[in-house]
Enzyme design. Structure first.
Site, PDB file in Angstrom:
ATOM      1  N   LYS A 106      -4.141   2.057  -1.177  1.00 20.31           N
ATOM      2  CA  LYS A 106      -4.795   3.147  -0.461  1.00 20.31           C
ATOM      3  C   LYS A 106      -6.313   2.980  -0.480  1.00 20.31           C
ATOM      4  CE  LYS A 106      -3.065   6.511   1.865  1.00 20.31           C
ATOM      5  NZ  LYS A 106      -1.889   6.647   2.518  1.00 20.31           N
ATOM      6  N   ASN A 113      -0.848  13.656  14.231  1.00 16.54           N
ATOM      7  CA  ASN A 113       0.264  12.522  14.686  1.00 16.54           C
ATOM      8  C   ASN A 113       1.738  12.955  14.227  1.00 16.54           C
ATOM      9  OD1 ASN A 113       1.069  10.083  15.578  1.00 16.54           O
ATOM     10  ND2 ASN A 113       1.001   9.561  13.571  1.00 16.54           N
ATOM     11  N   SER A 143       5.526   0.216   9.495  1.00 11.86           N
ATOM     12  CA  SER A 143       4.317  -0.615   9.080  1.00 11.86           C
ATOM     13  C   SER A 143       4.839  -2.057   8.493  1.00 11.86           C
ATOM     14  CB  SER A 143       3.407   0.017   8.162  1.00 11.86           C
ATOM     15  OG  SER A 143       2.502   0.844   8.890  1.00 11.86           O
TER      16      SER A 143
END
Length: 424
Positions: free
Chosen positions: A107, A222, A350
């Site tokens: 992250k 989103n 992803s």
């Protein structure tokens, strides 16, 4: 300390300890998992258009790479902290393990309010950040992605900067990038789609008819907007939505398509004139079937949890529920879909993007969505089976599933043998 100010890193360490103990594992496992293997703090000088020089602080945390390269988003937000980034990297490891992806958790975050930057300043900040963390990232080491206040455009700037530094195109460095430069079909909606898949599976467990169900959503970025769209397609009546600007409510159900178009035009939720206004606290207390926190951390607390009437709480955001809030919901019998399961659709697609980049061959959206559905259903089933086996809540079950998978890899690599840590 207010429950709204609870440190997410302290929360995740507490949950890790409880889950390691519940699995009957050696305490040494907790000590391996409780902190990232690597954390980088950088300063990013940036000349603003007014001629002044500002210096932004940023972080990148890499939790554990026992299963594969670390993977996780980059957020731009004024409240980013080192402990938040550490916690998020651990959550990313657990998400990947629950889904059984060959990835660890990473992250990144920059302490900045992106609304205070113009486009030139934002692009330069994005490029400078990638330059600063280049030594520790790469498609075989650590793969960034979008997160709060970052998007495909920002990812495009970042990968362009990395490619310039390396001298050739490396599409597998970053995921969530524009499709034309190696992004994946289905990535933008992936997190919201995954949220709705887990809601559908929870509804099946509860024998809930979604075509007659109602929902309220906190956050309409989103993830929140995609979740609303897919729930609406299943016949769920969404009666309330809130965001930082305020909230709206309509007992007969909001016009979700009109609301999405309203937001896409740059308008805010509070200015949507086809509904009544509602506060965030009142939205949480509505008698809906499904409540979806899709905004920020520490929203369901000891103060807000007692008022929640929803049968299902689906955590589309990371860390929206404090331990006290979680205990209250479990005592009430609320079916909680924990964040590390609920919002794992993003990292799953992803991963698909990274695989496609590696192959240099790209899939149709139907294949992406089908593969996502299969992985999310399997993960939900693993967590729910663990819940039944250990007679615990869904959150602890999710942690135990993730930890079990990581521990299996630790043993396979010889890091641990019957509790022996001499290999470390």
């Amino acid at each position: 300390m207010s429950t709204h100010d609870q440190n997410p890193y302290d929360i995740v360490k507490e949950l890790l300890k409880e889950s390691v103990d519940s699995l009957g594992l050696d305490e040494s496992i907790y000590h391996i998992l409780k902190k990232p293997m690597r954390v980088l703090e950088v300063s990013i000088p940036l000349r603003m258009d007014n001629g002044k020089m500002e210096n932004f602080t940023a972080y990148r945390a890499q939790h554990i790479d026992i299963l594969g390269p670390t993977k996780g988003g980059i957020r731009f937000h004024p409240s980013v902290t080192l402990d938040e980034v550490k916690a998020l990297s651990i959550w990313m490891s657990l998400k990947s393990a629950i889904i059984e992806l060959p990835l660890g958790g990473g992250k990144g975050g920059v302490i900045v309010d992106p609304d205070e930057l113009n486009e030139r300043e934002l692009e330069e900040l994005s490029r400078n950040f990638i330059r600063k963390i280049t030594p520790i990232i790469g498609p075989e080491k650590d793969i960034p992605a979008p997160d709060m206040n970052t998007d495909p455009e920002v990812m495009g700037w970042m990968i362009d900067e990395y490619d310039k530094l390396r001298g050739y195109n490396i599409p597998g460095l970053i995921t969530g990038k524009p499709i034309v430069i190696g992004g994946s079909q289905g990535r933008l909606d992936a997190t919201g789609r995954g949220v709705v898949i887990t809601i559908r599976e929870a509804a099946n467990v509860l024998n809930m008819d979604l075509s007659k169900a109602t929902a309220a959503i906190q956050g309409f970025g989103n993830v929140g907007s995609a979740t609303a769209k897919f729930l609406n397609e299943l016949g769920v009546k969404i009666v309330a939505v809130t965001d930082a600007s305020g909230g709206i409510y309509k007992e007969d159900g909001l016009d979700i398509q009109a609301l999405i178009e309203h937001v896409d035009q740059g308008e805010v939720i509070a200015d949507f004139n086809k509904a009544d206004s509602i506060s965030n606290d009142k939205m949480f207390a509505l008698p809906v079937d499904i409540l979806i926190p899709a905004a920020i951390e520490n929203q369901i607390t000891a103060e807000t949890a007692p008022n929640i009437q929803a049968k299902i709480v689906a955590e589309a955001a990371n860390g929206p529920t404090t331990p006290e809030g979680n205990d209250i919901l479990e005592e009430k019998g609320t079916f909680i879909i924990p964040d590390i399961l609920c919002n794992a659709g993003g990292v799953t697609v992803s991963y698909f993007e990274w695989v496609q980049n590696t192959m240099n061959y790209y899939w149709k959206e139907e294949k992406i969505n089908g593969e996502l559905e299969e992985k999310m259903i399997s993960a939900f089933t693993r967590v729910h089976d663990m819940k039944k086996d250990k007679e615990c809540g869904m959150r602890q079950a999710a942690y135990m599933v993730g930890i079990n998978h990581i521990v299996t890899a630790l043993r396979a690599r010889g890091w641990i043998k019957n509790g022996d840590l001499s290999k470390l």
